[in-house]
Design a protein around this motif. Structure first.
Motif, PDB file in Angstrom:
ATOM      1  N   TYR A   1     -23.222 -27.363 -14.461  1.00 35.74           N
ATOM      2  CA  TYR A   1     -21.822 -27.740 -14.217  1.00 35.74           C
ATOM      3  C   TYR A   1     -21.202 -26.886 -13.123  1.00 35.74           C
ATOM      4  CZ  TYR A   1     -16.950 -28.988 -15.021  1.00 35.74           C
ATOM      5  OH  TYR A   1     -15.657 -29.437 -14.859  1.00 35.74           O
ATOM      6  N   HIS A   2     -20.948 -27.522 -11.990  1.00 31.49           N
ATOM      7  CA  HIS A   2     -20.234 -26.847 -10.903  1.00 31.49           C
ATOM      8  C   HIS A   2     -18.986 -27.690 -10.596  1.00 31.49           C
ATOM      9  CE1 HIS A   2     -20.869 -23.834  -7.412  1.00 31.49           C
ATOM     10  NE2 HIS A   2     -19.652 -24.334  -7.245  1.00 31.49           N
ATOM     11  N   TRP A   3     -18.145 -27.848 -11.624  1.00 37.97           N
ATOM     12  CA  TRP A   3     -16.748 -28.297 -11.506  1.00 37.97           C
ATOM     13  C   TRP A   3     -16.500 -29.793 -11.456  1.00 37.97           C
ATOM     14  CZ3 TRP A   3     -14.956 -24.388  -7.135  1.00 37.97           C
ATOM     15  CH2 TRP A   3     -15.270 -23.078  -7.541  1.00 37.97           C
ATOM     16  N   ASP A   4     -17.547 -30.630 -11.526  1.00 40.06           N
ATOM     17  CA  ASP A   4     -17.325 -32.075 -11.376  1.00 40.06           C
ATOM     18  C   ASP A   4     -17.350 -32.795 -12.728  1.00 40.06           C
ATOM     19  OD1 ASP A   4     -19.997 -31.353 -11.474  1.00 40.06           O
ATOM     20  OD2 ASP A   4     -20.631 -32.632  -9.802  1.00 40.06           O
TER      21      ASP A   4
ATOM     22  N   PRO B   1     -16.682 -20.212 -14.894  1.00 42.01           N
ATOM     23  CA  PRO B   1     -15.675 -20.818 -15.789  1.00 42.01           C
ATOM     24  C   PRO B   1     -14.244 -20.348 -15.496  1.00 42.01           C
ATOM     25  CG  PRO B   1     -17.142 -19.305 -16.993  1.00 42.01           C
ATOM     26  CD  PRO B   1     -17.756 -19.534 -15.649  1.00 42.01           C
ATOM     27  N   TRP B   2     -14.077 -19.137 -14.938  1.00 39.91           N
ATOM     28  CA  TRP B   2     -12.719 -18.693 -14.554  1.00 39.91           C
ATOM     29  C   TRP B   2     -12.080 -19.707 -13.618  1.00 39.91           C
ATOM     30  CZ3 TRP B   2     -10.214 -17.824  -9.951  1.00 39.91           C
ATOM     31  CH2 TRP B   2      -8.972 -17.169 -10.017  1.00 39.91           C
ATOM     32  N   CYS B   3     -12.852 -20.192 -12.651  1.00 40.39           N
ATOM     33  CA  CYS B   3     -12.299 -21.135 -11.669  1.00 40.39           C
ATOM     34  C   CYS B   3     -11.945 -22.459 -12.335  1.00 40.39           C
ATOM     35  CB  CYS B   3     -13.290 -21.369 -10.529  1.00 40.39           C
ATOM     36  SG  CYS B   3     -13.515 -19.939  -9.465  1.00 40.39           S
TER      37      CYS B   3
ATOM     38  N   TYR C   1     -20.255 -13.123  -5.966  1.00 41.89           N
ATOM     39  CA  TYR C   1     -19.322 -12.116  -5.442  1.00 41.89           C
ATOM     40  C   TYR C   1     -18.888 -12.471  -4.033  1.00 41.89           C
ATOM     41  CZ  TYR C   1     -17.278  -7.751  -3.845  1.00 41.89           C
ATOM     42  OH  TYR C   1     -16.407  -6.813  -3.337  1.00 41.89           O
ATOM     43  N   TYR C   2     -17.602 -12.392  -3.779  1.00 46.14           N
ATOM     44  CA  TYR C   2     -17.067 -12.596  -2.433  1.00 46.14           C
ATOM     45  C   TYR C   2     -16.266 -11.398  -1.924  1.00 46.14           C
ATOM     46  CZ  TYR C   2     -18.974 -17.204  -2.696  1.00 46.14           C
ATOM     47  OH  TYR C   2     -19.876 -18.230  -2.796  1.00 46.14           O
ATOM     48  N   PHE C   3     -15.356 -10.886  -2.749  1.00 45.34           N
ATOM     49  CA  PHE C   3     -14.545  -9.734  -2.314  1.00 45.34           C
ATOM     50  C   PHE C   3     -13.884  -9.093  -3.518  1.00 45.34           C
ATOM     51  CE2 PHE C   3     -11.700 -13.253  -2.681  1.00 45.34           C
ATOM     52  CZ  PHE C   3     -10.409 -12.771  -2.871  1.00 45.34           C
TER      53      PHE C   3
ATOM     54  N   ALA D   1     -12.688 -15.798   7.480  1.00 43.05           N
ATOM     55  CA  ALA D   1     -11.817 -16.940   7.784  1.00 43.05           C
ATOM     56  C   ALA D   1     -11.030 -17.404   6.555  1.00 43.05           C
ATOM     57  CB  ALA D   1     -12.640 -18.098   8.348  1.00 43.05           C
ATOM     58  N   MET D   2     -11.463 -17.037   5.355  1.00 43.53           N
ATOM     59  CA  MET D   2     -10.710 -17.363   4.143  1.00 43.53           C
ATOM     60  C   MET D   2      -9.541 -16.401   3.954  1.00 43.53           C
ATOM     61  SD  MET D   2     -12.252 -19.960   2.751  1.00 43.53           S
ATOM     62  CE  MET D   2     -11.887 -20.110   1.001  1.00 43.53           C
ATOM     63  N   ASP D   3      -9.453 -15.415   4.841  1.00 36.45           N
ATOM     64  CA  ASP D   3      -8.465 -14.345   4.721  1.00 36.45           C
ATOM     65  C   ASP D   3      -8.846 -13.379   3.588  1.00 36.45           C
ATOM     66  OD1 ASP D   3      -6.319 -13.349   6.120  1.00 36.45           O
ATOM     67  OD2 ASP D   3      -4.847 -14.011   4.630  1.00 36.45           O
TER      68      ASP D   3
HETATM   69  C1  GBH Z   1     -17.328 -19.977  -5.163  1.00 40.94           C
HETATM   70  O1  GBH Z   1     -16.155 -19.716  -5.845  1.00 40.94           O
HETATM   71  C2  GBH Z   1     -17.782 -21.332  -5.574  1.00 40.94           C
HETATM   72  O2  GBH Z   1     -18.745 -21.256  -6.610  1.00 40.94           O
HETATM   73  C3  GBH Z   1     -18.310 -22.166  -4.433  1.00 40.94           C
HETATM   74  O3  GBH Z   1     -18.398 -23.496  -4.835  1.00 40.94           O
HETATM   75  C4  GBH Z   1     -17.414 -21.997  -3.231  1.00 40.94           C
HETATM   76  O4  GBH Z   1     -17.767 -22.837  -2.169  1.00 40.94           O
HETATM   77  C5  GBH Z   1     -17.495 -20.545  -2.814  1.00 40.94           C
HETATM   78  O5  GBH Z   1     -17.067 -19.729  -3.840  1.00 40.94           O
HETATM   79  C6  GBH Z   1     -16.650 -20.204  -1.593  1.00 40.94           C
HETATM   80  O6  GBH Z   1     -15.285 -20.301  -1.876  1.00 40.94           O
HETATM   81  O7  GBH Z   1      -7.548 -15.096  -5.115  1.00 40.94           O
HETATM   82  O8  GBH Z   1      -6.991 -15.706  -7.400  1.00 40.94           O
HETATM   83  O9  GBH Z   1      -8.629 -17.003  -6.205  1.00 40.94           O
HETATM   84  C7  GBH Z   1     -15.547 -18.474  -5.549  1.00 40.94           C
HETATM   85  C8  GBH Z   1     -14.116 -18.535  -5.982  1.00 40.94           C
HETATM   86  C9  GBH Z   1     -12.596 -17.137  -4.870  1.00 40.94           C
HETATM   87  C10 GBH Z   1     -12.874 -17.012  -7.230  1.00 40.94           C
HETATM   88  C11 GBH Z   1     -11.873 -15.850  -4.885  1.00 40.94           C
HETATM   89  C12 GBH Z   1     -12.109 -15.746  -7.249  1.00 40.94           C
HETATM   90  C13 GBH Z   1     -10.435 -14.469  -6.128  1.00 40.94           C
HETATM   91  C14 GBH Z   1      -9.265 -14.553  -7.028  1.00 40.94           C
HETATM   92  N1  GBH Z   1     -13.515 -17.224  -5.969  1.00 40.94           N
HETATM   93  N2  GBH Z   1     -11.203 -15.714  -6.126  1.00 40.94           N
HETATM   94  S1  GBH Z   1      -8.024 -15.639  -6.392  1.00 40.94           S
END
Ligand code: GBH
Length: 461
Positions: free
Chosen positions: A126-129, A173-175, A302-304, A337-339
């Motif tokens: 499950y990836h959100w759909d 699941p948070w998202c 992990y992103y940031f 680019a996502m800031d």
């Molecule tokens: C992933 O989610 C997804 O799994 C993927 O589908 C998507 O393409 C990828 O990232 C790039 O976005 O500022 O309150 O949102 C990551 C989603 C984004 C969740 C940053 C946590 C930080 C808290 N994350 N977010 S908030």
């Protein structure tokens, strides 16, 4: 790349996996093919203002028809693992009932194609759909959806578990809960905090029910787990309100999921924070035993990371709503680019901390990557220095966590292709492979060649 980073990456353990990830709605297109019905994302994309430029996943990367070429691309890049997600409304169009043979056939072919190419298939269920029909029946805030998810999971499991060894129930699941039902930024676009908190519990319950049933039916030893998005929540100072703001952020972002999954209980401080906001986790007898069904691997995306303060700009620590202030303060780092700020040490700190607080659970990086706006040259090639440096810094951060004792088995870059970046549409590009949406031509970027090279060097040692 600094020599320290290169040395750390060179020290990654033998057997460490190198791969790449995608998700169904972001790449497949072909939304009406072979009996697929709308998901909540098809619906959400049609809400005016919901998605950048009014874009949607109708066509996306045409992966549904170009799948063999895309698998060949992964093979050419020398990557050993491919994480993809299965579209629920393809496999079980109404969210209930039997399998749709034409829908599951696509994933059947995908798995065969991957195996024939020497690539390990990792399935995310499950990836959100969510099928729209299940949203109409209440969506994740409704308990029944957890049981529907377990039933759907078994349809996929029955079809693919003879060949697929690694299974992930949910992506982030948070998202699904917070972006979907509290903030309205993702499908289904609701803004109802108590409903979002109910969704958290039912997502975790669905994970547990599916895990128990897959384990029971497993034809051999499989790796079953879940993928969470997480980050390090740094307090802006040692002052009590800042520490408290960081605690709250970490509770809502990480411990609300990790504690029930691993320890079989929700964190008391988070339960209290939720109650103060009029929300409650709708736990029934036995739920926490189900949610904490043992898993074999924990996926981390992990992103940031961010820094939190408990002070408002005017110095107050309590807001007009009577709730404690909690807001982010910039760390003053370069941004993508996502800031999003680039904070690789937040990755090391996160992985080391999870390995200490939740010991004995192997981890895999199931997503890490960055969007940048680089333009292609006349051959479609993108010299994406920023993304390459991001990968270097974050791979070094993973290696550093391993040196400090974290058990991390692999690294999957997000994403194979530029794709439909949810509410940001096609403008934000996370791919290691450039997609020209006019022609659907794919061109590996510099960062793809860099990862190919790293994986190759690693295999040779
Ligand atoms: C992933 O989610 C997804 O799994 C993927 O589908 C998507 O393409 C990828 O990232 C790039 O976005 O500022 O309150 O949102 C990551 C989603 C984004 C969740 C940053 C946590 C930080 C808290 N994350 N977010 S908030």
């Amino acid at each position: 790349s600094t020599s320290t980073e290169a040395a750390l990456i060179a020290g990654l353990p033998a057997g460490f996996r190198w791969g790449v990830a995608t998700s169904a709605y972001q790449i497949e297109g072909a939304v009406d093919a072979d009996g697929r019905t709308p998901s909540i994302w098809d619906t959400f994309c049609r809400v005016p203002g919901a998605v950048h430029n009014g874009e949607n996943g109708d066509v996306a990367c045409e992966h549904y028809t170009r799948m063999p070429d895309d698998v060949a691309l992964i093979k050419d890049l020398g990557l050993d693992t491919y994480r993809f997600s299965v579209s629920w409304p393809r496999v079980q169009p109404r969210g209930t009932g039997g399998v749709n043979p034409a829908g599951i056939a696509f994933y059947d072919r995908l798995v065969d194609e991957l195996l024939a190419s020497g690539i390990d298939p990792w399935v995310t269920l499950y990836h959100w759909d969510l099928p729209q029909e299940l949203e109409d029946a209440g969506g994740w805030p409704a308990r029944d959806t957890a049981y529907r998810f377990a039933d759907y999971s078994m349809l996929v499991f029955d079809a693919l578990s003879d060949r697929v060894d690694t299974w992930t129930t949910l992506n982030e699941p948070w998202c699904s809960a917070m972006l979907g039902y509290a903030y309205g930024a993702h499908a289904p676009g609701k803004q109802d905090f108590p409903a979002a908190v109910a969704a958290v519990h039912h997502l975790l319950l669905g994970h547990g029910l599916a895990t128990e049933r897959m384990r029971e039916a497993a034809p051999r030893k499989l790796d079953i787990g879940i993928t969470l998005n997480a980050a390090t929540a740094y307090p802006a100072s040692d002052a009590e309100p800042d520490l408290e703001a960081a605690r709250r952020a970490d509770g809502m972002g990480a411990r609300l999921y990790l504690d029930p999954l691993v320890h079989g209980r929700y964190p008391a401080d988070v339960i209290a924070d939720l109650a103060a906001q009029g929300a409650e986790l709708p736990v029934q007898d036995g739920d926490l035993a189900t949610i904490s069904a043992p898993i074999d691997v924990l996926g981390i995306n992990y992103y940031f990371s961010q820094q939190f303060t408990g002070y408002a700009e005017d110095g107050r620590t309590v807001g007009e709503d009577g709730l404690p202030i909690s807001r982010t303060l910039p760390l003053n780092r370069p941004r993508t680019a996502m800031d999003w700020e680039i904070v690789p040490e937040g990755f090391t700190d996160l992985l080391v901390r999870i390995s200490r607080d939740y010991p004995g659970l192997p981890m895999v990086v199931t997503e890490n990557g960055a969007a940048f706006d680089d333009e292609p040259d006349e051959n479609g090639f993108v010299a994406d220095d920023g993304r390459t440096a991001y990968f270097t810094a974050h791979l070094a951060a993973v290696a550093s966590a391993i040196e400090q004792g974290a058990d991390i088995r692999g690294y999957l870059a997000w994403s194979l292709l530029d794709n439909f970046e949810w509410a940001y549409g096609y403008e934000k590009r996370f791919g290691i492979v450039r997609v020209d949406y006019g022609t659907q031509a794919r061109t590996p970027k510099q960062s793809a060649l860099y990862l190919k090279d790293l994986a190759e060097q690693h295999r040779r040692r």
